[in-house]
Motif scaffolding. Structure first.
Motif, PDB file in Angstrom:
ATOM      1  N   GLN A   1       0.811  -1.219   0.000  1.00 28.14           N
ATOM      2  CA  GLN A   1       0.000   0.000   0.000  1.00 28.14           C
ATOM      3  C   GLN A   1       0.847   1.273   0.000  1.00 28.14           C
ATOM      4  O   GLN A   1       0.508   2.251  -0.652  1.00 28.14           O
ATOM      5  N   ILE A   2       1.921   1.254   0.765  1.00 27.29           N
ATOM      6  CA  ILE A   2       2.838   2.405   0.825  1.00 27.29           C
ATOM      7  C   ILE A   2       4.251   1.881   0.601  1.00 27.29           C
ATOM      8  O   ILE A   2       4.773   1.115   1.425  1.00 27.29           O
ATOM      9  N   GLY A   3       4.846   2.262  -0.517  1.00 28.96           N
ATOM     10  CA  GLY A   3       6.236   1.888  -0.795  1.00 28.96           C
ATOM     11  C   GLY A   3       7.176   2.940  -0.250  1.00 28.96           C
ATOM     12  O   GLY A   3       6.788   4.098  -0.043  1.00 28.96           O
ATOM     13  N   MET A   4       8.432   2.557  -0.001  1.00 29.72           N
ATOM     14  CA  MET A   4       9.400   3.540   0.501  1.00 29.72           C
ATOM     15  C   MET A   4      10.748   3.359  -0.161  1.00 29.72           C
ATOM     16  O   MET A   4      11.222   2.236  -0.339  1.00 29.72           O
ATOM     17  N   ILE A   5      11.339   4.489  -0.559  1.00 27.67           N
ATOM     18  CA  ILE A   5      12.702   4.506  -1.090  1.00 27.67           C
ATOM     19  C   ILE A   5      13.567   5.242  -0.071  1.00 27.67           C
ATOM     20  O   ILE A   5      13.217   6.344   0.364  1.00 27.67           O
ATOM     21  N   PHE A   6      14.673   4.629   0.290  1.00 32.99           N
ATOM     22  CA  PHE A   6      15.551   5.236   1.290  1.00 32.99           C
ATOM     23  C   PHE A   6      16.677   6.024   0.624  1.00 32.99           C
ATOM     24  O   PHE A   6      16.938   5.883  -0.568  1.00 32.99           O
ATOM     25  N   GLN A   7      17.333   6.822   1.436  1.00 36.23           N
ATOM     26  CA  GLN A   7      18.419   7.681   0.948  1.00 36.23           C
ATOM     27  C   GLN A   7      19.505   6.869   0.258  1.00 36.23           C
ATOM     28  O   GLN A   7      20.024   7.258  -0.776  1.00 36.23           O
ATOM     29  N   ASP A   8      19.833   5.725   0.844  1.00 34.22           N
ATOM     30  CA  ASP A   8      20.849   4.859   0.258  1.00 34.22           C
ATOM     31  C   ASP A   8      20.247   3.474   0.078  1.00 34.22           C
ATOM     32  O   ASP A   8      20.319   2.629   0.956  1.00 34.22           O
ATOM     33  N   ALA A   9      19.619   3.267  -1.084  1.00 32.13           N
ATOM     34  CA  ALA A   9      18.936   1.986  -1.320  1.00 32.13           C
ATOM     35  C   ALA A   9      19.916   0.830  -1.266  1.00 32.13           C
ATOM     36  O   ALA A   9      19.582  -0.263  -0.818  1.00 32.13           O
TER      37      ALA A   9
ATOM     38  N   ILE B   1      14.035   1.910  -6.297  1.00 37.05           N
ATOM     39  CA  ILE B   1      12.768   2.516  -6.710  1.00 37.05           C
ATOM     40  C   ILE B   1      11.877   1.454  -7.347  1.00 37.05           C
ATOM     41  O   ILE B   1      10.687   1.340  -7.039  1.00 37.05           O
ATOM     42  N   ALA B   2      12.482   0.646  -8.239  1.00 34.52           N
ATOM     43  CA  ALA B   2      11.706  -0.402  -8.910  1.00 34.52           C
ATOM     44  C   ALA B   2      11.140  -1.402  -7.904  1.00 34.52           C
ATOM     45  O   ALA B   2       9.967  -1.790  -7.982  1.00 34.52           O
ATOM     46  N   ILE B   3      11.978  -1.815  -6.935  1.00 32.14           N
ATOM     47  CA  ILE B   3      11.526  -2.786  -5.927  1.00 32.14           C
ATOM     48  C   ILE B   3      10.347  -2.205  -5.129  1.00 32.14           C
ATOM     49  O   ILE B   3       9.367  -2.893  -4.851  1.00 32.14           O
ATOM     50  N   ALA B   4      10.443  -0.914  -4.781  1.00 30.26           N
ATOM     51  CA  ALA B   4       9.371  -0.276  -4.007  1.00 30.26           C
ATOM     52  C   ALA B   4       8.059  -0.234  -4.789  1.00 30.26           C
ATOM     53  O   ALA B   4       6.981  -0.188  -4.200  1.00 30.26           O
ATOM     54  N   MET B   5       8.152  -0.266  -6.128  1.00 32.95           N
ATOM     55  CA  MET B   5       6.954  -0.117  -6.951  1.00 32.95           C
ATOM     56  C   MET B   5       6.383  -1.434  -7.458  1.00 32.95           C
ATOM     57  O   MET B   5       5.341  -1.452  -8.107  1.00 32.95           O
ATOM     58  N   LEU B   6       7.052  -2.555  -7.177  1.00 37.32           N
ATOM     59  CA  LEU B   6       6.644  -3.814  -7.795  1.00 37.32           C
ATOM     60  C   LEU B   6       5.269  -4.315  -7.346  1.00 37.32           C
ATOM     61  O   LEU B   6       4.641  -5.114  -8.025  1.00 37.32           O
ATOM     62  N   MET B   7       4.809  -3.837  -6.199  1.00 38.34           N
ATOM     63  CA  MET B   7       3.477  -4.249  -5.759  1.00 38.34           C
ATOM     64  C   MET B   7       2.436  -3.163  -6.027  1.00 38.34           C
ATOM     65  O   MET B   7       1.346  -3.172  -5.462  1.00 38.34           O
ATOM     66  N   ASP B   8       2.807  -2.216  -6.882  1.00 37.28           N
ATOM     67  CA  ASP B   8       1.892  -1.141  -7.317  1.00 37.28           C
ATOM     68  C   ASP B   8       1.257  -0.386  -6.152  1.00 37.28           C
ATOM     69  O   ASP B   8       0.031  -0.194  -6.130  1.00 37.28           O
TER      70      ASP B   8
END
Length: 260
Positions: A87-95, A161-168
């Motif tokens: 439901q909520i994806g997160m990208i960190f400063q240093d992925a 970024i891609a990993i955070a978005m894979l579950m839409d």
């Protein structure tokens, strides 16, 4: 526009000492909100509060953070895990630092997805490679097969970024996503996040000290000073006609990465 995430008079404290005070804002469907301010102003703390990632001693001590019709600070860790990711994806400063160094990107993607849904490794790979292609990664299969140390810092960040978005997820929280990158890769990351909004209608909060990133991305801007809101409005209004003296000094002090 549908309200997705709403902070209402939020105070966050660490060991009883408040670090953000009476912060209110709303993120709507498809909106990009930029939160700017100096280091220590509480920007990242606000994102971590929504995700239940404040760590020991960190607590939302006043106010509410509503995701749709759920008050996030009231949820148990088990219930929060159902929201974090799908439901909520997160990208960190240093992925790169949040990736496991001894497992391939593909293995980590599969593990992340299978924790939240019934999916085979082949299905996870197909979904990942499709998203990599949409984000214009040049060699998706190589990224899937690579260990994080085999990729550049910029590529690890883009993979994050891609990993955070894979579950839409309908909401993406980005905590200083460009600060560790050189200017060329910063631009790629900004373009990728804009592409996600274009492709999926993703609503994004981007926390940054880089005014250029906000200029390139944000519809709405919130300026934080010492944990309090100094200014909040449309990007055009805040960046071109700032009302607060603090915002004016912030704009004057920061080097700009402009749109090409």
């Amino acid at each position: 526009m549908e309200s997705l995430l709403s902070y209402q008079s939020v105070e966050v404290s660490f060991h009883g000492c408040a670090v953000t005070h009476d912060v209110s804002f709303t993120l709507h469907s498809g909106e990009i909100l930029g939160i700017v301010g100096e280091s220590g102003s509480g920007k990242s703390t606000l994102l971590k509060a929504a995700m239940g990632l404040l760590g020991n001693g960190g607590l939302v001590t006043k106010g509410d953070i509503w995701f749709k019709d759920v008050d996030l600070p009231d949820l148990s860790e088990r219930d929060l895990r159902k929201i974090r990711g799908p439901q909520i994806g997160m990208i960190f400063q240093d992925a790169g630092a949040s990736l496991c160094p001894i497992r391939t990107i593909g293995e980590q993607i599969y593990e992340s997805m299978s924790a939240h849904m019934e999916i085979t490794r082949t299905q996870a790979r197909e979904k990942a490679l499709t998203l990599f292609e949409k984000l214009q990664f040049k060699d998706g299969q190589r990224i899937w097969d690579s260990y994080p140390f085999e990729l550049s810092g910029g590529m690890n960040q883009r993979a994050g970024i891609a990993i955070a978005m894979l579950m839409d997820p309908p909401v993406l929280l980005a905590d200083e996503p460009t600060s560790a990158l050189d200017v060329a890769v910063q631009r790629q990351v900004v373009e990728e996040m804009l592409r996600l909004r274009e492709l999926y209608g993703t609503a994004i909060i981007v926390v940054t000290h880089d005014i250029g990133v906000v200029e390139a991305m944000a519809d709405t801007v919130l300026v934080l000073k010492e944990g309090r809101i100094a200014e909040y409005g449309t990007a055009q209004q805040v960046l071109q006609q700032p009302q607060a003296a603090y915002t004016r000094s912030l704009l004057a002090a920061v080097p700009r990465l402009r749109r090409e």
